[in-house]
Motif scaffolding. Structure first.
Motif, short mmCIF file in Angstrom:
data_model
loop_
_atom_site.label_atom_id
_atom_site.label_comp_id
_atom_site.label_asym_id
_atom_site.label_seq_id
_atom_site.Cartn_x
_atom_site.Cartn_y
_atom_site.Cartn_z
N LEU A 199 0.82 -1.21 0.00
CA LEU A 199 0.00 0.00 0.00
C LEU A 199 0.85 1.26 0.00
CD1 LEU A 199 -2.76 1.40 0.24
CD2 LEU A 199 -2.58 1.16 2.72
N LEU A 200 1.84 1.32 0.89
CA LEU A 200 2.65 2.53 1.00
C LEU A 200 3.47 2.81 -0.26
CD1 LEU A 200 3.57 4.91 2.67
CD2 LEU A 200 5.33 3.45 3.70
N PRO A 201 4.29 1.85 -0.74
CA PRO A 201 5.06 2.16 -1.97
C PRO A 201 4.17 2.44 -3.17
CG PRO A 201 5.28 -0.17 -1.37
CD PRO A 201 4.64 0.52 -0.22
N ALA A 202 3.06 1.72 -3.30
CA ALA A 202 2.17 1.94 -4.44
C ALA A 202 1.55 3.33 -4.38
CB ALA A 202 1.08 0.88 -4.48
N THR A 203 1.15 3.75 -3.19
CA THR A 203 0.53 5.07 -3.05
C THR A 203 1.55 6.18 -3.26
OG1 THR A 203 -0.96 4.07 -1.42
CG2 THR A 203 -0.95 6.46 -1.58
N VAL A 204 2.78 5.97 -2.78
CA VAL A 204 3.83 6.97 -3.00
C VAL A 204 4.10 7.14 -4.49
CG1 VAL A 204 6.29 7.46 -2.69
CG2 VAL A 204 4.92 6.70 -0.75
N LEU A 205 4.19 6.04 -5.22
CA LEU A 205 4.42 6.11 -6.67
C LEU A 205 3.26 6.81 -7.36
CD1 LEU A 205 5.92 2.55 -7.39
CD2 LEU A 205 7.12 4.75 -7.40
N MET A 206 2.04 6.52 -6.91
CA MET A 206 0.88 7.17 -7.51
C MET A 206 0.90 8.67 -7.25
SD MET A 206 -3.18 6.35 -6.95
CE MET A 206 -3.17 6.94 -5.24
N SER A 207 1.31 9.07 -6.03
CA SER A 207 1.39 10.49 -5.70
C SER A 207 2.43 11.20 -6.56
CB SER A 207 1.73 10.67 -4.22
OG SER A 207 0.75 10.08 -3.41
N LEU A 208 3.58 10.55 -6.77
CA LEU A 208 4.62 11.14 -7.61
C LEU A 208 4.13 11.30 -9.04
CD1 LEU A 208 7.78 9.26 -6.29
CD2 LEU A 208 7.13 11.64 -5.86
N ALA A 209 3.40 10.29 -9.53
CA ALA A 209 2.86 10.36 -10.89
C ALA A 209 1.86 11.50 -11.02
CB ALA A 209 2.22 9.04 -11.27
N LEU A 210 0.99 11.67 -10.00
CA LEU A 210 0.01 12.75 -10.02
C LEU A 210 0.70 14.12 -9.99
CD1 LEU A 210 -2.69 11.31 -7.58
CD2 LEU A 210 -2.97 11.74 -10.02
N ALA A 211 1.74 14.23 -9.15
CA ALA A 211 2.46 15.50 -9.07
C ALA A 211 3.15 15.83 -10.39
CB ALA A 211 3.48 15.43 -7.94
N THR A 212 3.69 14.80 -11.03
CA THR A 212 4.36 15.00 -12.32
C THR A 212 3.38 15.47 -13.38
OG1 THR A 212 5.95 13.27 -11.78
CG2 THR A 212 5.78 13.90 -14.09
N CYS A 213 2.15 14.99 -13.29
CA CYS A 213 1.12 15.38 -14.28
C CYS A 213 0.43 16.70 -13.93
CB CYS A 213 0.07 14.27 -14.38
SG CYS A 213 0.72 12.72 -15.04
N GLY A 214 0.90 17.34 -12.86
CA GLY A 214 0.35 18.64 -12.51
C GLY A 214 -0.71 18.63 -11.43
N HIS A 215 -1.06 17.46 -10.92
CA HIS A 215 -2.09 17.37 -9.86
C HIS A 215 -1.40 17.45 -8.50
CE1 HIS A 215 -5.10 16.33 -12.88
NE2 HIS A 215 -4.22 15.45 -13.37
N VAL A 216 -0.77 18.57 -8.23
CA VAL A 216 0.03 18.72 -7.01
C VAL A 216 -0.84 18.69 -5.75
CG1 VAL A 216 1.66 20.20 -5.78
CG2 VAL A 216 1.75 20.04 -8.28
N THR A 217 -1.98 19.34 -5.80
CA THR A 217 -2.86 19.38 -4.63
C THR A 217 -3.34 17.98 -4.24
OG1 THR A 217 -3.63 21.59 -5.27
CG2 THR A 217 -4.96 20.39 -3.66
#
Length: 253
Positions: free
Chosen positions: A46-64
């Motif tokens: 759960l933790l590594p998968a969610t961290v990767l998803m957060s990084l992907a979202l931030a990269t795509c501009g969904h920082v909030t």
């Protein structure tokens, strides 16, 4: 064969006695057991998968959105730990799935409980092997709550020692807290095995508790092979020595 050897050779099935679980059809209980086991194993990712998803979202501009997910993860890894004794009984659902057996007669259970309550003795109950996902925790929670008790003395459930990293995994941290788990540091183990203040999740005085742990720890994951497990016994800074007042209790499951 002597009586003691005969007792060690005998294995007794663990039987569900929780009214709610008994009210369910065996097929439903088995399905629930598989679902819960799968969810528990998935929490490690759960933790590594969610961290990767957060990084992907931030990269795509969904920082909030990424920041909000990060705050939820941080909160989940810092939530206060609380014991939930009633959840132990629900783990009896795994008895049938794993066909759990044990070798403790009623006489040996009574002796162990009386030693703890009346003589103040404490036990370290270890289980082997660790496994990639230590599902023994689920079995221990149910077994210790149900069987390590007498009508006169109540339960001597104790507490569990776990790898410190689990305390930072959202979801797993909460579950282990429900089942009285804590980081297996020397100070934690000694403080809870011996009488004094600073019980598992409270500052109240307590007489000391039995300890459940996987003595080999995470190292046994790397020594395991198909159909073969190697015990990795590490010195526990004299916690298991006769001088420390803890004794080994043979228990087969």
């Amino acid at each position: 064969m002597s009586a003691s050897k005969a007792d060690d050779a005998a294995l007794y099935p663990c039987r569900i006695d929780d009214p709610f679980l008994l009210s369910l059809h065996p097929t439903v209980r088995r399905a629930l057991a598989w679902v819960f086991v799968t969810l528990l194993a998935s929490m490690y990712y759960l933790l590594p998968a969610t961290v990767l998803m957060s990084l992907a979202l931030a990269t795509c501009g969904h920082v909030t959105t990424a920041a909000a997910i990060g705050l939820v993860l941080l909160g989940g890894s810092l939530l206060p730990l609380h014991e939930r004794p009633y959840t132990r009984r629900l783990c009896q659902v795994y008895y049938e799935l794993f066909r759990l057996r044990h070798n403790l007669t009623q006489e040996r259970i009574r002796r162990l409980v009386e030693d703890c309550v009346e003589r103040g003795e404490r036990y370290i109950l270890g289980m082997h092997p660790h496994g990639v996902v230590p599902l023994q925790v689920l079995l221990w929670v149910a077994f210790a709550d149900q069987y390590l008790r007498t009508a006169e003395h109540g339960t001597v459930y104790g507490f569990g020692g776990m790898a410190s990293v689990i305390c930072y995994l959202p979801g797993l941290r909460t579950l282990m807290g429900w089942w009285t788990g804590m980081p297996a540091t020397y100070s934690n183990l000694k403080r809870n095995l011996t009488s004094g203040s600073g019980a598992t999740f409270t500052r109240a005085k307590h007489p000391g508790r039995n300890l459940y742990m996987l003595p080999g720890g995470v190292a046994e994951i790397f020594t395991a092979q198909p159909a073969r497990h190697v015990a990795v016994w590490k010195p526990r800074r004299r916690l298991c020595s006769p001088r420390a007042g803890r004794e080994p209790e043979p228990c087969t499951t």
